[in-house]
Design a protein around this motif. Structure first.
Motif, short mmCIF file in Angstrom:
data_model
loop_
_atom_site.label_atom_id
_atom_site.label_comp_id
_atom_site.label_asym_id
_atom_site.label_seq_id
_atom_site.Cartn_x
_atom_site.Cartn_y
_atom_site.Cartn_z
N LEU A 133 0.82 -1.22 0.00
CA LEU A 133 0.00 0.00 0.00
C LEU A 133 0.85 1.27 0.00
CD1 LEU A 133 -2.64 -1.12 2.64
CD2 LEU A 133 -2.96 -0.98 0.17
N GLY A 134 2.13 1.11 0.28
CA GLY A 134 3.01 2.27 0.36
C GLY A 134 2.81 3.02 1.68
N MET A 135 3.68 4.00 1.89
CA MET A 135 3.59 4.79 3.12
C MET A 135 2.57 5.92 2.97
SD MET A 135 7.44 5.42 4.45
CE MET A 135 8.22 4.71 3.02
N PRO A 136 1.89 6.30 4.06
CA PRO A 136 1.04 7.50 3.98
C PRO A 136 1.91 8.72 3.67
CG PRO A 136 0.64 6.27 6.01
CD PRO A 136 1.85 5.66 5.38
N ARG A 137 1.32 9.72 3.05
CA ARG A 137 2.06 10.90 2.60
C ARG A 137 2.85 11.59 3.71
NH1 ARG A 137 2.31 13.46 -2.14
NH2 ARG A 137 2.82 15.58 -1.50
N ASN A 138 2.20 11.76 4.87
CA ASN A 138 2.88 12.49 5.96
C ASN A 138 4.10 11.72 6.48
OD1 ASN A 138 1.09 10.56 7.12
ND2 ASN A 138 1.31 11.59 9.10
N GLU A 139 4.01 10.39 6.49
CA GLU A 139 5.14 9.58 6.96
C GLU A 139 6.28 9.65 5.94
OE1 GLU A 139 4.82 8.71 9.92
OE2 GLU A 139 3.26 7.23 10.32
N GLU A 140 5.91 9.61 4.69
CA GLU A 140 6.93 9.70 3.65
C GLU A 140 7.63 11.06 3.69
OE1 GLU A 140 6.69 7.92 -0.55
OE2 GLU A 140 6.69 10.07 -0.92
N LYS A 141 6.84 12.07 3.88
CA LYS A 141 7.40 13.42 3.97
C LYS A 141 8.38 13.51 5.14
CE LYS A 141 5.32 17.85 3.30
NZ LYS A 141 4.11 18.69 3.49
N PHE A 142 8.00 12.89 6.25
CA PHE A 142 8.87 12.91 7.44
C PHE A 142 10.20 12.22 7.16
CE2 PHE A 142 10.55 11.29 11.40
CZ PHE A 142 10.49 12.40 12.23
N VAL A 143 10.12 11.02 6.62
CA VAL A 143 11.35 10.25 6.42
C VAL A 143 12.26 10.92 5.38
CG1 VAL A 143 10.41 8.61 4.75
CG2 VAL A 143 12.30 7.92 6.17
N LEU A 144 11.67 11.67 4.47
CA LEU A 144 12.49 12.33 3.45
C LEU A 144 13.24 13.56 3.98
CD1 LEU A 144 10.31 11.84 0.25
CD2 LEU A 144 12.51 10.77 0.79
N ARG A 145 12.93 13.95 5.23
CA ARG A 145 13.79 14.96 5.87
C ARG A 145 15.18 14.38 6.11
NH1 ARG A 145 10.72 16.90 11.19
NH2 ARG A 145 8.61 17.02 10.31
N TYR A 146 15.25 13.07 6.30
CA TYR A 146 16.51 12.43 6.66
C TYR A 146 17.09 11.59 5.52
CZ TYR A 146 14.52 13.59 11.19
OH TYR A 146 13.95 14.26 12.24
N GLY A 147 16.23 11.13 4.64
CA GLY A 147 16.70 10.18 3.63
C GLY A 147 16.40 10.62 2.22
N GLU A 148 16.93 9.86 1.27
CA GLU A 148 16.67 10.15 -0.14
C GLU A 148 15.97 8.97 -0.80
OE1 GLU A 148 20.34 9.86 -2.60
OE2 GLU A 148 21.39 9.77 -0.69
N LYS A 149 15.20 9.28 -1.84
CA LYS A 149 14.49 8.23 -2.56
C LYS A 149 15.41 7.50 -3.50
CE LYS A 149 9.93 10.37 -2.96
NZ LYS A 149 8.86 10.77 -3.89
N ILE A 150 15.39 6.17 -3.43
CA ILE A 150 16.12 5.38 -4.43
C ILE A 150 15.16 4.36 -5.03
CG2 ILE A 150 18.37 5.64 -3.34
CD1 ILE A 150 18.05 2.68 -2.41
N SER A 151 15.53 3.86 -6.20
CA SER A 151 14.65 2.98 -6.95
C SER A 151 15.39 1.76 -7.46
CB SER A 151 14.09 3.79 -8.13
OG SER A 151 13.68 2.93 -9.15
N LEU A 152 14.67 0.65 -7.54
CA LEU A 152 15.23 -0.58 -8.13
C LEU A 152 14.77 -0.74 -9.57
CD1 LEU A 152 14.68 -3.01 -5.11
CD2 LEU A 152 16.81 -1.89 -5.78
N GLY A 153 14.15 0.30 -10.11
CA GLY A 153 13.62 0.26 -11.47
C GLY A 153 12.15 0.64 -11.47
N LYS A 154 11.55 0.60 -12.63
CA LYS A 154 10.16 1.08 -12.73
C LYS A 154 9.14 0.06 -12.28
CE LYS A 154 11.22 4.55 -16.05
NZ LYS A 154 11.67 4.68 -17.43
N GLN A 155 9.54 -1.19 -12.24
CA GLN A 155 8.64 -2.26 -11.83
C GLN A 155 8.43 -2.23 -10.32
OE1 GLN A 155 7.07 -5.12 -13.51
NE2 GLN A 155 6.24 -5.07 -11.45
N PRO A 156 7.20 -2.12 -9.83
CA PRO A 156 7.00 -2.23 -8.37
C PRO A 156 7.16 -3.68 -7.91
CG PRO A 156 5.10 -1.18 -9.47
CD PRO A 156 5.94 -1.83 -10.53
#
Lengths: 194, 194
Positions: free
Chosen positions: A152-175
């Motif tokens: 389901l992914g993270m709720p927006r506010n939680e994601e926003k919080f964690v992005l204060r400390y971290g950066e988004k990385i990806s393993l590719g376009k496939q979920p």
């Protein structure tokens, strides 16, 4: 040391779920169990340099966080059912903000996702997201923390919080499943000798 | 099309194993179930371009091969228990050398590992082995077949046979679970758009 955090949006926070219906009665607890296996196991044993935080946010008393230390954990098998039994043991009885030991290497508390993230904020932190920077193009720093949502992914506010400390990385376009992400990350780190 | 074959050395060949003890009573049937999940699933569904052969070599009537077609299979969930239930259904009753349909996308026969390998020998074939050529250094051809042993590995004569048709490749020096190998291979093929 590698740290993996799963944000499990619906996973139950008491032990009233059925071992024969982890997905339904446990709020996709099967996903959480597979995640533990993917983080911890290699062919003939445990990865001693891995720590896991399972942040459970389902009913009836979220949040609950279970911490598993690969260095110290004992008597755990890699199948979903045996991991689910340890999760049930961890979710029995009263749980407060203080860590409670369940067995060597497993402890539980009522700490929230944001509290866990804050406590690890001195480490390099990476949030898995299809739209993040492609992992093959970036350097992963030593002692990384990986934050992974469930299906389901993270709720927006939680994601926003964690992005204060971290950066988004990806393993590719496939979920992928959270457990798939953990497996691939471990392999990439093995490859890079991190 | 990607084809994954697991050689499961001890996995039971009748349906007399316990869903609550897949590892013990099933001869590491949990490993086989996790392998299916790793081969087939992405986050929101099945990989339709994957075929799986589970070659079971445990008691009481080896060999038995179960074939799962990602293109056609229905009503399957990614957790170990629900896959084990399908395996039990497949192992019920008489099984001969002819394929018997269990449900859409799942069939079973008493075909041996060598018979399966032979039937796929017109495709590029890769045998996973720590001492093989490192996957990052080689090209994987289209429509590959990957042959993976369980934690016990393949018997020498079977390995010798498959190497008539295939070459050894490696994911690195660290030995991994069969399911881990399938996950990593799928990711590498996704990456290479194969």
């Amino acid at each position: 040391m590698r740290i993996f955090i799963i944000y499990a949006r619906k996973a139950r926070t008491d032990n009233k779920f059925l071992l024969k219906d982890l997905a339904g009665s446990g709020g996709k607890m099967d996903t959480v169990c597979r995640f533990v296996t993917s983080c911890l196991w290699v062919s003939h044993g445990l990865r001693r340099d891995v720590d896991i935080y399972l942040v459970l946010n389902g009913p009836p008393r979220p949040p609950i966080t279970i911490h598993i230390s690969g260095e110290n954990v004992k008597r755990m098998d890699p199948n979903e059912r045996s991991i689910a039994i340890w999760i049930q043991k961890s979710l029995k009885g009263e749980i407060t903000k203080d860590w409670k030991n369940i067995q060597e290497g497993i402890k539980v508390s009522a700490k929230s996702f944001q509290e866990i993230i804050k406590s690890l904020s001195d480490r390099p932190m990476y949030v898995l997201e299809e739209k993040g920077e492609y992992i093959e193009d970036i350097e992963i720093k030593e002692n990384p923390v990986f934050v992974i949502g469930d299906h389901l992914g993270m709720p927006r506010n939680e994601e926003k919080f964690v992005l204060r400390y971290g950066e988004k990385i990806s393993l590719g376009k496939q979920p992928y499943f959270a457990s798939t992400c953990a497996t691939i990350l471990n392999w990439i780190l093995d490859k890079r000798k991190l």
